[in-house]
Design an enzyme around this catalytic site. Structure first.
Site, short mmCIF file in Angstrom:
data_model
loop_
_atom_site.label_atom_id
_atom_site.label_comp_id
_atom_site.label_asym_id
_atom_site.label_seq_id
_atom_site.Cartn_x
_atom_site.Cartn_y
_atom_site.Cartn_z
N GLY A 216 0.83 -1.20 0.00
CA GLY A 216 0.00 0.00 0.00
C GLY A 216 0.87 1.25 0.00
O GLY A 216 1.98 1.26 -0.53
N ARG B 46 -2.36 -9.14 -2.21
CA ARG B 46 -3.39 -10.17 -2.11
C ARG B 46 -3.55 -10.96 -3.39
O ARG B 46 -3.68 -12.18 -3.37
CB ARG B 46 -4.73 -9.53 -1.72
CG ARG B 46 -4.94 -9.39 -0.23
CD ARG B 46 -6.26 -8.74 0.08
NE ARG B 46 -6.22 -7.30 -0.13
CZ ARG B 46 -7.27 -6.50 -0.11
NH1 ARG B 46 -8.46 -7.01 0.10
NH2 ARG B 46 -7.15 -5.20 -0.29
N HIS C 39 7.48 1.67 18.63
CA HIS C 39 6.30 2.06 17.85
C HIS C 39 6.33 3.57 17.54
O HIS C 39 5.36 4.30 17.79
CB HIS C 39 5.01 1.69 18.57
CG HIS C 39 3.86 1.46 17.64
ND1 HIS C 39 2.87 0.54 17.88
CD2 HIS C 39 3.54 2.03 16.45
CE1 HIS C 39 1.98 0.55 16.90
NE2 HIS C 39 2.37 1.45 16.01
#
Length: 325
Positions: free
Chosen positions: A151, A173, A281
């Site tokens: 993406g 996918r 993170h």
């Protein structure tokens, strides 16, 4: 037009400064979720930090009578249930704003591990001159990099790798062609791609299908002892299997911005694993100004009836919301 804003503390200052320059919009800045129900009674749009979306906040959104646009300040949409919004309502994430910074973080981890910077930093603290490590260093130039999930973040990383003449294999996918990749492979054929990888970067969403996708069996498919980078979600990787793979050398090195569990408990074995860089993170850190500019542009687009950036389709939401129990 009236917009409710519930940003995280880190993103609030840049947003306030940037949105103050937009005329004709009534902004209702709220400080916590307890004020959300009141504000959404008359708001046409909600701009919100995804970490603030608990069950009560989602219930308020579902009941909001005038809400037409939900803008998230993060890339992930897994907290949004597919049935929350009506067909006439718009959902956007902030992937377009955050992707360049997250991709930069992934590249930084790749370069640091390939060039052994983590070990040299550790050596300096012990006043050691470790020139003998020269033979263990790796070059990213011409390397095969498998990017799992292609993406906005994966594509941004692909553009950063181009000057290094990396061979980029995108895992998607359906395996359809990707302009930024040299090859595109469907998820069902991932093991064949991993066998060619000098480096693997994870930028895919967490779903039931991707939970523990990288486990002991998948690491066994990695023939070239690659560097593994994860800037997506910690639960995509089986943490204990990765610990074993690092200790046996099946995975040559790893850079993790996300872990499972998060934060990592003090006695977790991964803390002592070799050839590992952990960051807490923070891959999107430093993108607050870009995020504020992005939100300002999307507000202008929405106000003028134009298609907003980073709109999430119903199909994308259904896929990303398939979270494990």
């Amino acid at each position: 037009m009236r917009i409710t804003l519930l940003p995280t503390a880190l993103s609030r200052p840049a947003l306030r400064a940037r949105l103050a320059t937009i005329p004709g919009i009534e902004f209702d800045w709220i400080d916590d979720r307890r004020q959300l129900a009141r504000s959404l009674e008359t708001a046409e749009a909600l701009i919100v930090g995804t970490p603030l979306l608990d069950e009560d906040a989602l219930a308020c959104i579902g009941r909001a009578p005038m809400l037409r646009w939900l803008q998230l300040l993060n890339a992930g949409v897994e907290k949004i249930p597919p049935g929350l919004l009506r067909d006439t309502q718009i959902l956007c994430n902030a992937s377009a704003a955050l992707a360049p910074t997250v991709a930069e973080h992934a590249l930084s981890l790749l370069l640091a591990l390939g060039r052994g910077l983590d070990s040299f930093v550790a050596a300096r603290t012990n006043m050691l001159w470790e020139a003998s490590r020269k033979g263990k260093l790796r070059s990213l130039h011409g390397a095969t990099v498998v990017i799992v999930g292609f993406g906005a973040i994966g594509q941004s990383l692909g553009s950063l790798l181009r000057p290094l003449r990396c061979r980029i294999i995108a895992i998607t996918r359906n395996g359809g062609p990707e302009p930024m990749a040299d090859a595109s492979v469907a998820m069902d054929d991932i093991d064949n791609a991993l066998a060619q990888a000098d480096a693997i970067v994870l930028t895919l969403p967490l779903t039931t299908a991707t939970t523990r996708l990288f486990n002991a069996r998948r690491f066994a498919a990695c023939a070239r002892k690659p560097i593994l980078i994860n800037v997506s979600r910690g639960a995509i990787v089986d943490t204990l299997a990765l610990d074993d793979a690092l200790r046996t050398g099946q995975i040559g090195a790893a850079g993790l911005d996300v872990v499972d569990p998060e934060p990592l408990p003090p006695r977790h074995p991964l803390w002592s694993a070799p050839n590992l860089i952990l960051t807490p993170h923070v891959a999107a850190g430093g993108s607050h100004d870009a995020l504020a500019d992005f939100i300002a542009e999307n507000i202008q687009r929405y106000a003028h009836g134009q298609e907003p950036l980073s709109r999430v389709s119903a199909r994308q939401l259904a896929f990303s919301s398939q979270l494990p129990p």
